[in-house]
Design an enzyme around this catalytic site. Sequence first.
Site, mmCIF file in Angstrom:
data_model
loop_
_atom_site.group_PDB
_atom_site.id
_atom_site.type_symbol
_atom_site.label_atom_id
_atom_site.label_comp_id
_atom_site.label_asym_id
_atom_site.label_seq_id
_atom_site.Cartn_x
_atom_site.Cartn_y
_atom_site.Cartn_z
ATOM 1 N N GLY A 10 0.827 -1.195 0.000
ATOM 2 C CA GLY A 10 0.000 0.000 0.000
ATOM 3 C C GLY A 10 0.866 1.251 0.000
ATOM 4 C CB CYS A 11 0.314 4.576 -1.484
ATOM 5 S SG CYS A 11 -1.327 4.938 -0.829
ATOM 6 C CG PHE A 12 -1.077 6.176 3.413
ATOM 7 C CD1 PHE A 12 -0.544 7.461 3.450
ATOM 8 C CD2 PHE A 12 -2.406 6.036 3.031
ATOM 9 C CE1 PHE A 12 -1.311 8.568 3.123
ATOM 10 C CE2 PHE A 12 -3.180 7.137 2.705
ATOM 11 C CZ PHE A 12 -2.633 8.404 2.743
#
Lengths: 349, 349, 349, 349
Positions: free
Chosen positions: A142-144
């Site tokens: 995931g990006c975060f």
Amino acid sequence: MILAGLYGGRGYVARELARLLIAHPQAEIAWWHSREAGSAEEAHRNLMGTGLRFVSGNEPPDADVAFICAPVGVAMDVAPALLERGVKVVAMAADFRLKDQGVFERVYGTHRRWELVKEAVYGIPELHREAIHSARLIANPGCFSSAAILALAPLIRRGGVDVRRLVVDGISGTSGAGAGLDRSMHHPEMWQTVLPYNVVDHRHSYEMESQLSALAGEEATVHFTSYYGCFGRGILAACHAFPEKLPEREALLDAYEEFYAGHPFVRVNRLPRDAEAGWNYAPYPSVADVAGSNYCQIGLDVDERRGRIVVFSAIDNMGKGACGAAVQNMNLMFDLVETVGLTTPGLGI
Amino acid sequence: MILAGLYGGRGYVARELARLLIAHPQAEIAWWHSREAGSAEEAHRNLMGTGLRFVSGNEPPDADVAFICAPVGVAMDVAPALLERGVKVVAMAADFRLKDQGVFERVYGTHRRWELVKEAVYGIPELHREAIHSARLIANPGCFSSAAILALAPLIRRGGVDVRRLVVDGISGTSGAGAGLDRSMHHPEMWQTVLPYNVVDHRHSYEMESQLSALAGEEATVHFTSYYGCFGRGILAACHAFPEKLPEREALLDAYEEFYAGHPFVRVNRLPRDAEAGWNYAPYPSVADVAGSNYCQIGLDVDERRGRIVVFSAIDNMGKGACGAAVQNMNLMFDLVETVGLTTPGLGI
Amino acid sequence: MILAGLYGGRGYVARELARLLIAHPQAEIAWWHSREAGSAEEAHRNLMGTGLRFVSGNEPPDADVAFICAPVGVAMDVAPALLERGVKVVAMAADFRLKDQGVFERVYGTHRRWELVKEAVYGIPELHREAIHSARLIANPGCFSSAAILALAPLIRRGGVDVRRLVVDGISGTSGAGAGLDRSMHHPEMWQTVLPYNVVDHRHSYEMESQLSALAGEEATVHFTSYYGCFGRGILAACHAFPEKLPEREALLDAYEEFYAGHPFVRVNRLPRDAEAGWNYAPYPSVADVAGSNYCQIGLDVDERRGRIVVFSAIDNMGKGACGAAVQNMNLMFDLVETVGLTTPGLGI
Amino acid sequence: MILAGLYGGRGYVARELARLLIAHPQAEIAWWHSREAGSAEEAHRNLMGTGLRFVSGNEPPDADVAFICAPVGVAMDVAPALLERGVKVVAMAADFRLKDQGVFERVYGTHRRWELVKEAVYGIPELHREAIHSARLIANPGCFSSAAILALAPLIRRGGVDVRRLVVDGISGTSGAGAGLDRSMHHPEMWQTVLPYNVVDHRHSYEMESQLSALAGEEATVHFTSYYGCFGRGILAACHAFPEKLPEREALLDAYEEFYAGHPFVRVNRLPRDAEAGWNYAPYPSVADVAGSNYCQIGLDVDERRGRIVVFSAIDNMGKGACGAAVQNMNLMFDLVETVGLTTPGLGI
């Protein structure tokens, strides 16, 4: 040439993967699958002139690698047939990211192919490069999660902080909200604001906790809050940790540099505080400097008076936070130079 | 490997050229000259980790090509020595763009090496590709000039419009204002506005008129006005022309496609008006779709009721409007594939 | 206290009118009609704490004035009953703006109450203040129309320009696109761009032509193109005109000041070109300086070499371009001081 | 009419105070002092047409109240003479904000008039309304301080959280950086980023700790980090607290509503999570909804799994964070209705 298939046509992850693969000197788009066939140039006007088209139907054609750019649940259904035919798979959604089935199913619902999770490798090369080399199934992070894990991993590995009170604020560009229309992403409502959302129990918290607990050797708790900022690309993760014994800033920077030695996409900011760049901000990363790239910039500081460490990482959520990382993983899986197709520095301006 | 020198250290044109050359597979930065030696990473934080440094001093080291990224007046002084030593030169400022000495000197002041102007080739490959192939000195065009000339050239070549009343509005991202601090570019003053500047007799008008007059075979007059928009990269040029006899929109689009056939960086937008992209805007270019790239997108329309043709072009002012074009010119001068190092599509998001 | 009714609940025009009326010392919102009853604070979060609610149903309650914030076609249906009951009406959409039925019906479709058009007054007080004083039905102007007419009226009145070749570019903030979701207004697509739309034969062209022809005493043709810029509020109109005989800039500025003498909301920019504000932009308006206000700033210049006049006006499309003007019209209709409730200067920052 | 003097001419705080006072029905600008005399309209183009001018010289003319808009150190020098002449003083900088001389002098340097600090009232009416009523010297709070204190005060008063580990992230619009040019505020560098600065030991931390410790009855520690976001106006403060025993979200919201009952400018967001506003963001504040106003919106949530409370407040840094609060304080000091001149809701769009 590596033949790459894209599964999922109209979303931003697919758009960005296409953009990177078009420019990749050793890969090409073999097919781009979508529910509806048609011109990719209408859906993605930045690709005008490429002549790319969506194909539809059940049986995706052959490829060396397939990127599944579809909501969680799709990859677990389509990956098995691809893997059986010898196609390596990079799942861009969360299907294979969490190793604890109980946690996964509470967060995302039933998993229909849990046996695949065991062989899937979590796609942060800075932590799992060797496993990625030999993997045939990548759980792209995931990006975060990427931003927070890259910021915190060296600190957690070093030890000496309260791993139950890691506080992370992640501010994302709006491309992270995806292509679906939503009132909060309507430009007149979003252009001059910063907006908290998913402020507790964000799905990406579990990825952070999973990876950081492994590094810590004990259970880590990440108190994560996410925000949209009024820009398109990028994430700034601000990670606060409370040390048992306050380290010196320079010693911490050394630890970070050592951790990321040999990892070309992570850059630790050691600029002096009075650098020419203005304010006293020089030692901290700015999202603009990594936007449009696969780079991660890291900066940090120590509050000697109050006893806090703060570490910042900046990435492009579409780059190192998604598609750049996916291409980096592809490069490793196919024994290419890790950086090929990803060497452009961030936009800066 | 082509060895490239950069002359001029701290401006945005040099920053962007460095960014493109770092990613270019057949060129590398041999030296980067600046008034003061030092780390390029402090001045250009997007280049952090590259290890690039500025050199200073009078005698630039050897190279195959030098890009002069300095205000008008510098290139005419440093080019002769470079050319003598066999270094090809791309002048990023206006030193060699205008072929009429009287006009040049009225606009820019005295020219100290006018004989060089005669051999300099105006660096729009879509108009002068053959001459660029054999050139050793390129006058890289102005950003607005590139946008307006690419938008109008096919129309002017086709004929039938009033060439004395070409009205051009050019809206630029603020990177076009350069790295020098200025109150009008202070973020709190600029973030929510669009700002006219140089609204009559803009220097780039003369480039447009020079190139378009040559195409028209008669004197063309460009009524040009420039603006800064509250974004960083890109130019939208809106070009209004009054036809003697109104053409059909489709016939005009055919003429544009024909003109740019074989030119890989110019894309004519022929999307239907009801394409899925929303509004009825689909047939016109959006700056975001070319930002970060060397592409130019063109769209047009015809007002049948009032008798007007409007042509839009969108480019990245730092890309096709400056550094991308410079690299394209370099590729041609060194007989590389024209597109090498420039294949990444626009950002889109 | 003037009791004001709002007709139309969830759009941006209604939101902004509510914002202005809440702060108006001599008016208050008597009712706010919408298709669905409910809390206005959920639809308009900037109004949180006001306790405002939507009412629904066919018969709007009593009021002194009603603002019809609904798409064209609604006002012509609901105005007659309101007028009969003695309620003054301000129509925010185009129902009563054009005086030529043939033109109206070609542009907007059938008109069901054309007799009302005759008594409706076009709501630009700077042109029609006396008629507004005694009006009971106001056709509140289009946002682009207001900007262009205010910019061109003094020039057209003065005469000496080619009224068949008035070229107007209007760049609007995205609030002008309204509250309806649309892919082109999705923040990730819009945040870094400028986007042409309705590039020929825009509906507002006819308003401009109607008003300017009346001032010219002959048929004026406005070649109008509209754009969205990546900001929320404001319009910059850039108006190009070709003079028969070139006037001096100072003489033109005198004419503008004279025209707007006694009109408190229009300010002619006579700053010197070298004012401290930076660049040489000082004499031209910046949208930010009128955003959030009812003010219009005007600046102009003359191209002595090529023979062109360019006039810029900046307004807030939601202010002087819509709701501010509507309140100004209300003030005049009810014999209040023209500026009451509208005295806050533009935001600037 | 209250006669108000402004001390300090060219900064943004003075600009915004002028904007508010111009629209205030019971106050007017008596004089505006600056180092150099001249037109205020050149420095502040949003004030064009007001005719306001700067006066210079040592002896400011008479007034009922003076707002000192100058860097810390000026107010302590000019306030005594003003107070002696019966002029009430609102100090916009930090001169009188901290009650502990040791802390003040470590943070800001020597204080030359410490006796004034004792009578100065910290200008948050929601905490000190009665004292403000009778004050003649107001220490107007810092922008981040206002946001964080308003967010945390009810929680701290309620008790039950670890007051030594309050983690606050504050994201400000760039108007907070002031009018001075700085490379980090150059639009091309700032337009697409979020930028950490003053990341530990920020001066405003001490104000937060001073006020919150008083509420807690024990020493509170605020781990504060500040950022600039790419918008002009507003602050979002995100405040993380660790409770001893996890409260219910609804009970917390009740406590907040009770705390702010009777305080018209603070609005607690109790929208349901599935409100029509999109995403699941409805219960949290968005900066845009308070921009241009004196309102503060507050929202909160509880992480039941990990044991964390997060409270968000949104204000306009130039409004409730500076000039709006100053006007509110003026209203109270002069026994006006607290809200007069400040009733306009936030911009929203």
